[in-house]
Write a protein that holds these residues in place. Structure first.
Motif, PDB file in Angstrom:
ATOM      1  N   GLU A 143       9.848   1.080  -1.396  1.00 19.61           N
ATOM      2  CA  GLU A 143       9.105   1.558  -0.237  1.00 19.61           C
ATOM      3  C   GLU A 143       9.841   2.732   0.384  1.00 19.61           C
ATOM      4  O   GLU A 143      11.067   2.851   0.223  1.00 19.61           O
ATOM      5  CB  GLU A 143       8.930   0.432   0.786  1.00 19.61           C
ATOM      6  N   PRO A 144       9.118   3.594   1.099  1.00 21.14           N
ATOM      7  CA  PRO A 144       9.777   4.705   1.774  1.00 21.14           C
ATOM      8  C   PRO A 144      10.809   4.182   2.781  1.00 21.14           C
ATOM      9  O   PRO A 144      10.586   3.177   3.445  1.00 21.14           O
ATOM     10  CB  PRO A 144       8.634   5.413   2.506  1.00 21.14           C
ATOM     11  N   PRO A 172       0.793  -1.243   0.000  1.00 24.43           N
ATOM     12  CA  PRO A 172       0.000   0.000   0.000  1.00 24.43           C
ATOM     13  C   PRO A 172       0.820   1.287   0.000  1.00 24.43           C
ATOM     14  O   PRO A 172       0.364   2.296  -0.503  1.00 24.43           O
ATOM     15  CB  PRO A 172      -0.846  -0.104   1.265  1.00 24.43           C
ATOM     16  N   HIS A 173       2.018   1.275   0.552  1.00 27.48           N
ATOM     17  CA  HIS A 173       2.811   2.506   0.616  1.00 27.48           C
ATOM     18  C   HIS A 173       3.996   2.491  -0.341  1.00 27.48           C
ATOM     19  O   HIS A 173       4.845   3.376  -0.282  1.00 27.48           O
ATOM     20  CB  HIS A 173       3.304   2.734   2.043  1.00 27.48           C
ATOM     21  N   GLU A 174       4.033   1.505  -1.221  1.00 30.68           N
ATOM     22  CA  GLU A 174       5.161   1.404  -2.149  1.00 30.68           C
ATOM     23  C   GLU A 174       4.888   2.186  -3.425  1.00 30.68           C
ATOM     24  O   GLU A 174       3.745   2.343  -3.848  1.00 30.68           O
ATOM     25  CB  GLU A 174       5.455  -0.060  -2.468  1.00 30.68           C
ATOM     26  N   ARG A 175       5.972   2.657  -4.016  1.00 31.67           N
ATOM     27  CA  ARG A 175       5.893   3.390  -5.283  1.00 31.67           C
ATOM     28  C   ARG A 175       6.367   2.468  -6.398  1.00 31.67           C
ATOM     29  O   ARG A 175       7.329   1.716  -6.237  1.00 31.67           O
ATOM     30  CB  ARG A 175       6.773   4.632  -5.211  1.00 31.67           C
ATOM     31  N   MET A 204      14.009   6.097  -0.582  1.00 28.45           N
ATOM     32  CA  MET A 204      13.274   4.912  -1.032  1.00 28.45           C
ATOM     33  C   MET A 204      14.205   3.699  -0.981  1.00 28.45           C
ATOM     34  O   MET A 204      15.398   3.817  -1.215  1.00 28.45           O
ATOM     35  CB  MET A 204      12.756   5.090  -2.462  1.00 28.45           C
TER      36      MET A 204
END
Length: 100
Positions: free
Chosen positions: A50-51, A31-34, A58
């Motif tokens: 991921e952050p 859900p929080h990955e780019r 990243m």
């Protein structure tokens, strides 16, 4: 490090590149990955990160190659300083992987 076999890549690409990218994101990204998609050889490389704390911001979690030859994948990995990593081939769920 995932490399989709040609059959799986073709199936996932039936609805065009956008449909392929959506399926890769749904399967591999949290859900929080780019996710970024780039051309790589004859196919697509999906970078998933991921952050992370620190100046980098990243942390790479997945590289997913689709439609690329093993040579193209290896060349890309070497250019990233990751040439020694092993490749994991991803097959369609219905594939028969039994020997002989």
């Amino acid at each position: 490090m995932k490399v989709l076999v040609d059959e799986l890549y073709a199936t996932l690409s039936e609805n065009g590149r956008s449909g392929y990218e959506d399926m890769i994101e749904a399967e591999y990204a949290g859900p929080h990955e780019r996710v970024e998609h780039h051309r790589c050889g004859d196919g697509v490389l999906s970078l998933i990160a991921e952050p992370a704390p620190g100046p980098e911001g990243m942390r790479l979690t997945h590289l997913v190659y689709g439609g690329c030859t093993a040579h193209q994948v290896r060349q890309d990995l070497v250019s990233r300083g990751l040439g020694s990593l092993g490749l994991t081939w991803v097959y369609p769920p219905e594939a028969d992987l039994s020997e002989g």
